[in-house]
Scaffold this motif. Structure first.
Motif, PDB file in Angstrom:
ATOM      1  N   GLU A 157       0.728  -1.048   0.029  1.00  0.00           N
ATOM      2  CA  GLU A 157      -0.041   0.238   0.086  1.00  0.00           C
ATOM      3  C   GLU A 157       0.979   1.355   0.231  1.00  0.00           C
ATOM      4  OE1 GLU A 157      -2.919  -0.475   3.672  1.00  0.00           O
ATOM      5  OE2 GLU A 157      -3.547  -1.796   2.477  1.00  0.00           O
ATOM      6  N   ILE A 158       1.605   1.029   0.854  1.00  0.00           N
ATOM      7  CA  ILE A 158       2.790   2.441   0.343  1.00  0.00           C
ATOM      8  C   ILE A 158       3.261   2.558  -0.772  1.00  0.00           C
ATOM      9  CG2 ILE A 158       5.093   3.197   1.550  1.00  0.00           C
ATOM     10  CD1 ILE A 158       3.794   1.248   4.670  1.00  0.00           C
ATOM     11  N   ASN A 159       4.166   1.421  -1.399  1.00  0.00           N
ATOM     12  CA  ASN A 159       4.925   1.528  -2.476  1.00  0.00           C
ATOM     13  C   ASN A 159       4.180   2.243  -3.677  1.00  0.00           C
ATOM     14  OD1 ASN A 159       6.889   1.371  -3.301  1.00  0.00           O
ATOM     15  ND2 ASN A 159       7.375  -0.641  -3.857  1.00  0.00           N
ATOM     16  N   ALA A 160       2.501   1.852  -2.874  1.00  0.00           N
ATOM     17  CA  ALA A 160       1.444   1.559  -4.277  1.00  0.00           C
ATOM     18  C   ALA A 160       1.360   3.575  -4.432  1.00  0.00           C
ATOM     19  CB  ALA A 160      -0.125   1.603  -4.431  1.00  0.00           C
ATOM     20  N   PHE A 161       1.058   4.123  -2.622  1.00  0.00           N
ATOM     21  CA  PHE A 161       0.655   5.439  -2.572  1.00  0.00           C
ATOM     22  C   PHE A 161       2.011   6.331  -3.223  1.00  0.00           C
ATOM     23  CE2 PHE A 161       1.902   9.001   0.340  1.00  0.00           C
ATOM     24  CZ  PHE A 161       1.053   9.799  -0.367  1.00  0.00           C
TER      25      PHE A 161
END
Length: 71
Positions: free
Chosen positions: A43-47
């Motif tokens: 999720e952080i990487n997608a952000f």
């Protein structure tokens, strides 16, 4: 009790502070599963991908850690 959003923010804060994130440390500290940890990292990487194209999270399989990279 700490919630998901807070855990994700703590992980993100550690990453932007140039700290290496170790799976076992986070799993033990927050009482989450490895699978949940990996989902939070995704999720952080997608952000980052959507908002900061020059930043991403890199996994080091030797150290079993994650870190923020630029470029």
């Amino acid at each position: 009790m700490i919630n998901k959003s807070q855990i994700v923010l703590y992980i993100y804060d550690d990453l932007i502070s140039h700290k290496e994130i170790y799976i076992n440390d986070i799993v033990n500290k927050y009482g989450i599963s490895t699978r949940t940890f990996r989902r939070y990292i995704a999720e952080i990487n997608a952000f980052l991908f959507n908002n900061y194209k020059n930043q991403s999270i890199q996994y080091d399989s030797i150290k079993k850690s994650y870190s923020l990279i630029f470029g």
